[in-house]
Design an enzyme around this catalytic site. Sequence first.
Site, PDB file in Angstrom:
ATOM      1  CG  ASP A 143       3.862 -58.811  21.114  1.00 63.05           C
ATOM      2  OD1 ASP A 143       3.014 -58.228  20.416  1.00 63.05           O
ATOM      3  OD2 ASP A 143       4.976 -59.176  20.676  1.00 63.05           O
ATOM      4  CB  SER A 144      -0.233 -54.575  21.424  1.00 65.25           C
ATOM      5  OG  SER A 144      -1.352 -55.434  21.558  1.00 65.25           O
ATOM      6  CE  LYS A 183      -0.409 -61.852  16.377  1.00 69.57           C
ATOM      7  NZ  LYS A 183       0.877 -61.124  16.396  1.00 69.57           N
ATOM      8  CD  GLU A 236       6.161 -59.668  15.888  1.00 70.48           C
ATOM      9  OE1 GLU A 236       7.318 -59.264  15.616  1.00 70.48           O
ATOM     10  OE2 GLU A 236       5.356 -59.016  16.575  1.00 70.48           O
ATOM     11  CD  GLU A 263       1.550 -54.614  12.910  1.00 73.36           C
ATOM     12  OE1 GLU A 263       1.631 -55.728  13.454  1.00 73.36           O
ATOM     13  OE2 GLU A 263       1.685 -53.535  13.533  1.00 73.36           O
TER      14      GLU A 263
HETATM   15  O1  KIV Z   1       0.213 -57.544  19.644  1.00 66.92           O
HETATM   16  C1  KIV Z   1      -0.694 -57.175  18.885  1.00 66.92           C
HETATM   17  O2  KIV Z   1      -1.620 -56.454  19.263  1.00 66.92           O
HETATM   18  C2  KIV Z   1      -0.638 -57.617  17.496  1.00 66.92           C
HETATM   19  C3  KIV Z   1      -1.635 -57.010  16.551  1.00 66.92           C
HETATM   20  C4  KIV Z   1      -1.256 -55.642  16.231  1.00 66.92           C
HETATM   21  C5  KIV Z   1      -1.807 -57.839  15.345  1.00 66.92           C
HETATM   22  O3  KIV Z   1       0.173 -58.408  17.140  1.00 66.92           O
END
Ligand code: KIV
Length: 279
Positions: free
Chosen positions: A59-60, A128, A130, A197
């Site tokens: 989600d980055s 994934k 959080e 992280e």
């Molecule tokens: O969204 C992302 O890029 C991440 C990484 C920083 C692990 O969750």
Amino acid sequence: MSTQLASVTTLEDRTKRVTTQTLQEMRRAGTKIAMLTAYDYTSARILDGAGVDVLLVGDSASNVMAGNETTLPITLEHMIYHAQCVIPGVQRSLVVVDLPFGTYQGDTKRALHSAIRVMKETGAHAVKLEGGAVALEAIQRILSAGIPVMGHLGLTPQSIYKFGTYRVRAREEEEADQVRRDAVLLEQAGCFGIVLEKIPATLAAEVTESISIPTIGIGAGPSTSGQVLVTHDLLGLTKDFNPRFVRRYADLADTIHDAIEHYIEDVRAGTFPALDESY
Ligand code: KIV
């Protein structure tokens, strides 16, 4: 041990699809797992071809693709779109897709629905999300549908307004203890791996020792089972983002800038296109 190590790194194996079992074997053999983010076909193809084990449709994308300050605005539709762009470029890597903010918190039915949409509409291999104890029920429900889940502990960017800063997490004993407990909970629930992280390297090492699933660190020191970075950071495309944990392997922002300036010069001078570039 050495034959196991060799078997994970042979060229022949580099053409085999990476599965969650492969990651477990790599952890056992002590072979570090290389994970990077990807949001589009062209980059996914290059990263997959180079041998990256896990591609994270993170989600980055909210930051590096859409220019948002945080990861909160990105939607499930956006994430599905990015994953759909990545999948056709991938032959070998395991593709994990982040469930975005607001699509799994506090509602396990919604969490399952979001994960099913990702799997059905993109062809990705895992999701994934959080959080530890707070996300446990959502994780269990998603796992019960046969969808592999990767956890994410420490600095969890979807909670940035709770933290108030992107500083290193779990320096205090109380939060470190929570990370330790959460890691065990995620393993017991059946997660196939955990991203750690921005936590102290000693804590990441301790967590990695205490569980038997792979840990993937970002700003968590060298002792995790693998490492992940945002590809744009590693390639030097995000020049104004310089945390200590990013190692720049290229300066693509400068390379692209120079190439574009050169192109503009050639267009202005009328030297592009040349005759052999014309029909
Ligand atoms: O969204 C992302 O890029 C991440 C990484 C920083 C692990 O969750």
